[in-house]
Enzyme design. Sequence first.
Site, mmCIF file in Angstrom:
data_model
loop_
_atom_site.group_PDB
_atom_site.id
_atom_site.type_symbol
_atom_site.label_atom_id
_atom_site.label_comp_id
_atom_site.label_asym_id
_atom_site.label_seq_id
_atom_site.Cartn_x
_atom_site.Cartn_y
_atom_site.Cartn_z
ATOM 1 N N GLY A 149 -8.094 15.391 -35.276
ATOM 2 C CA GLY A 149 -8.369 15.567 -33.856
ATOM 3 C C GLY A 149 -7.138 15.921 -33.059
ATOM 4 N N ALA A 150 -5.971 15.484 -33.540
ATOM 5 C CA ALA A 150 -4.732 15.805 -32.835
ATOM 6 C C ALA A 150 -4.457 17.307 -32.898
ATOM 7 C CB ALA A 150 -3.575 15.024 -33.433
ATOM 8 N N GLY B 270 0.799 -1.222 0.000
ATOM 9 C CA GLY B 270 0.000 0.000 0.000
ATOM 10 C C GLY B 270 0.826 1.262 0.000
#
Length: 522
Positions: free
Chosen positions: A407-408, A172
Site C-alpha cells: 500500500g505504501a 484560543g
Amino acid sequence: MSTLEFTSDQIGRENFAERAAAMLEAAEERARSRQHPKGRLTARERITRLLDPNTFHEINRFQGGDIDAGFLGSAVITGFGTIDERMVAVWAQDFSVQGGTLGQVEGEKIVRLIEQALTLRIPIISLLDSGGARIQEGVTALAEYGRIFKATSTASGVIPQISVILGPCAGGAVYGPALTDFIIMTKRSSYMFVTGPSVVKAATGEEISSEDLGGGDLHNTQSGVAHFLAEDEDDALEYARALMTYLPSNCQDSPPHYAFDPSCIPAAAARVGDLVPESAKQPYDMVSVVEALVDHGEFLEVQSLFAPSIVVGFACFEGRPVGIVANQPLHDAGTLDVNASEKAARFVQFCDAFGLPIVTLVDVPGYRPGSEQERAGIIRRGAKMITAYSSATVPLITVIIRKAYGGAYIVMGSKSLGADVNYSWPASEIAVMGSEGAVDILFRRELIKAGEDGKSVAEQRAKYQEEYAKQSVNPNLSLKKGELDALIEPSQTRSVICRSLSVLRTKQRECHSPRIHANAPL
C-alpha cells in the site's frame, strides 16, 4: 500605552510630523525598555528585519489611541512591505502594550489587514507575541478571535499565510497560527499551548514548565504543530524570508522563476547513484540525494524534526520551484506511519493549492507494522495521503529509487493515484511485499512438505525467495502494465525530472465537479 506631555495646541500641518514622530519614538522607547532586557526585539524591530529596508507602510497606526493626548492605541502593528521586492502584508503583536493582549481594536486591525491581503492577493505574515485575550474586554475579545479565525480560513489556499511565534501564544490564540500554512518557532523564547502551566497545575496537579508544555522543541519534534525551529528571532525571520522565495503571491499567480545557467548543472547529479547502496536493507540519507539533484544543492526542508521517516520541502529545478516528497531510509527504514502520512498529505495539499509541481522520490518498504499504529488510526490518518495525491492537479513526477512495496507503493505518488509520469531506477523492487513474507505465504505447503521429507526448510525457503525475487520483485511487471513510463539510469535522474517538468508546464488544472467539497478523512 506610551504617552507624551503635549500642549493643547491644535495639530496642524506645521506640527503633525513632529508630534507623530515623537509619539512613535516614545512608544518604541517603552517597547525597547521592556523587550530588550528579555533578549527580545520590539514589534517594529521585527518588522524592520523581516522586510526589505525602508519598505514598511503602516496602516491604522492611531486606531484605538488618542493623537491629541499623545499616545498610540493598540497592541498590534499592521501594514505592508516587500520581501525581495514582492509585496506582503504583515502584522506584529506589541508585547509592550498590555502584554500584547488582543481586544476589539486589535482584532479589527488584524481582520482588516487579512481582508486587504485577500483583495490585493498578497501573502500575509504574522509575528505573534501575546498574553492572549484581553480579560478586561471579556467575550468581546473572544469574538475577535473568532473573526480572525474566520478570515484566516477564508484566506486559506488563496494566499500563503506564515506565522512566526516570537513569544507566548496561549489559549484560543493558538488556533490562529494553526490555521495558517507554516509556523516558525524559536528554541528558547516562543511557546504555544491551549492551557498554560499554572492552569495545568490547578486542574491536574501536574507541574510543568512553559518549554516542556509548549516550547519550540516540543512542537517541532513531537506534536508536529510547527514547521521550523529557529535558533533565535533573526533566524526565525530569515526562515520566513526564505519560504517566500519558493511561493507564489496567490493561488492564481505562478511561482517565482529564477534565471538558471545550464552550465551550472550540479556535478553531484551525475553521481547520485553512488549515494544509494544497492542493498535494499542498507540505509542512506535521502536528503543528500535530494541536494545532489536540485539546483545549487539548495533544499529548504519542512518539518525536518517531525516524522523523520519522510522528507518534505522546497527546491528548484532549472530555476523553477517544486515541492519534494521522499522517504528517508535513515529513519525506520523509510516506513510510513500516522505522523509521516499526515506530514506528507498536508505538504502535498499546500503545493497543489499554490501551483507547485511535486517530485516524489520513493524508497519505501511499507507501512510501519504493529498494534500501536493501528490504535493510533493508521487507516484513517494514512488515508489523508491518498486524498492529497489523488486530488492534486499540479504536475506530479515520481521516481522509484530502490523499492516500493504494498500500500505504501500506491500512496507515494503512484500512477494509479494520478501521477503524470513515473520512473524507476534499474533493479528496483516493486511488489505487494518482500520475498521473505511472500514466500512464507505462497509456498507454505511446499515448505511444510520439505520439512516432512527431511529436507532443509531454510535452503528451500532461500531457493523460493530467490525465484520470487527474480520473477516478481522487479519493475518488469510495472513496465509491462504501463505503471512505469521508463527505467532510467541514476545519473539521468535530474535531467529526466527537468524534461518532465518542462513538458508538464502547460498542464491544465481545471476541475469541474458539482460537489461543494470532498468528505476527506480529517
